[in-house]
Design a protein around this motif. Structure first.
Motif: not given
Length: 348
Positions: A211-225
């Motif tokens: 869950l931590l990996t999946i959620m981190s991917n989601r929020i870090c993707s948004q931050y990168a964008a």
């Protein structure tokens, strides 16, 4: 966990190898020695898969094979002193061939107009845009074990590739940690006398990391964008929509806190950055907003900080209350250099 830390130390050195600088050779060779060929190859698969998510499995595998072969050959005691520079130059030259078996990038032709170190540096800087939405679907237990028994190493490489291209925006420590934990689970359960029971037990053990990996991917993707400032404004808007009864003083510190976490952790090689920071953030969420909104109050009753964070993250926007017409900021307020206070207030 100790092995994961060693893997992370190697990450910078795989990129150093791409650049082909002789003075970095010793670092690369030291890490190859620490990791061993198999773990070095596994790390390379994760790194290049997340770097080139549009590349095919075959293309990424070819690149990993070349990198591992180069490192192994040039780090041998009897290796020619010029081996490292010559082999990295040959690798960049091969990348410029029209039929190169490596991931294709639109910036490659421009890099190929350069020579020597400049070409290597240009090649090393190339990477694909991350996938917009993860499409990875986990096979059934039977399918997993069938593929694993047929070719354990091939299964591992395919999994690392598929998972890394889908969740490549997650911090590298989480990505490496989860893929290793998952493959360890598969190795144990597919050789167990009761695979189904084993998978149920082991999945519970790695659920938090997953869950931590999946959620981190989601929020870090948004931050990168979005970047830092747009990300902060986005967080203010989302929280204000979810808890419209909250004051700006309740919402703004939370938006700034999560933005600071993303700025710190998304590119961090610290193993526990997200694992440490997100639970502390959920405490602040509950302190500030649980008494302002019944849905957030319910979320804060969840058992783990990760469950609390996911619950609040996926809480939909609330029905806005009837309020008097807001006083909009003037052009001067909004456009003044460094003046974000008026903008924050108007968003709340």
């Amino acid at each position: 966990m100790k092995r994961i830390l060693v893997l992370l130390l190697a990450a910078a050195f795989v990129h150093a190898l791409e650049r082909g600088r002789d003075y970095e050779k010793d670092k690369v060779c030291k890490e190859l020695s620490n990791l061993g060929k198999d773990d070095f190859a596994s790390l390379s698969m994760v790194l290049y898969s997340r770097k080139f998510p549009s590349g095919t499995f075959e293309q990424v595998s070819h690149l990993v094979k070349e990198v591992v072969s180069l490192t192994e050959a040039c780090c041998a005691e009897e290796a020619d002193p010029d081996c490292y520079d010559n082999r990295t130059s040959a690798l960049s030259a091969k990348s410029c061939e029209s039929d190169a078996p490596f991931p294709v990038h639109p910036g490659t032709p421009e890099c190929c107009t350069q020579e020597g170190l400049e070409r290597k540096l240009c090649m090393a800087s190339l990477k694909h845009q991350p996938q917009e939405f993860p499409t990875y679907v986990e096979p059934t237990n039977d399918e997993i074990c069938e593929a694993f028994r047929k070719d354990p190493k091939g299964f591992a490489n395919q999994f690392m590739y598929e998972y890394s291209i889908n969740y490549g925006q997650a911090p590298l420590p989480l990505l490496v940690g989860y893929t290793k934990s998952y493959l360890s689970m598969v190795g144990s359960c597919c050789t167990s006398s009761s695979p189904t029971v084993c998978f149920l037990k082991e999945r519970l053990q790695i659920k938090h990391l997953s869950l931590l990996t999946i959620m981190s991917n989601r929020i870090c993707s948004q931050y990168a964008a979005y970047g830092k400032e747009k990300s902060r404004l986005s967080q203010v808007i989302k929280l204000a929509q979810k808890v419209p009864t909250a004051d700006l003083e309740d919402v703004l510190p939370l938006a700034e806190d999560i933005t600071a976490i993303l700025s710190k952790c998304c590119e961090s090689t610290a193993e526990d950055c997200m694992a440490k920071e997100l639970p502390e953030h959920t405490v602040k969420i509950c302190d500030n907003l649980s008494m302002k909104n019944s849905k957030f109050n319910d979320c804060c009753q969840e058992k783990t900080p990760m469950d609390i964070f996911m619950c609040t993250y996926f809480t939909p926007a609330a029905q806005p209350p009837e309020l008097p017409e807001a006083e909009l900021p003037t052009n001067k307020d909004v456009c003044g250099n460094g003046n974000t206070k008026a903008m924050d207030k108007s968003l709340n």
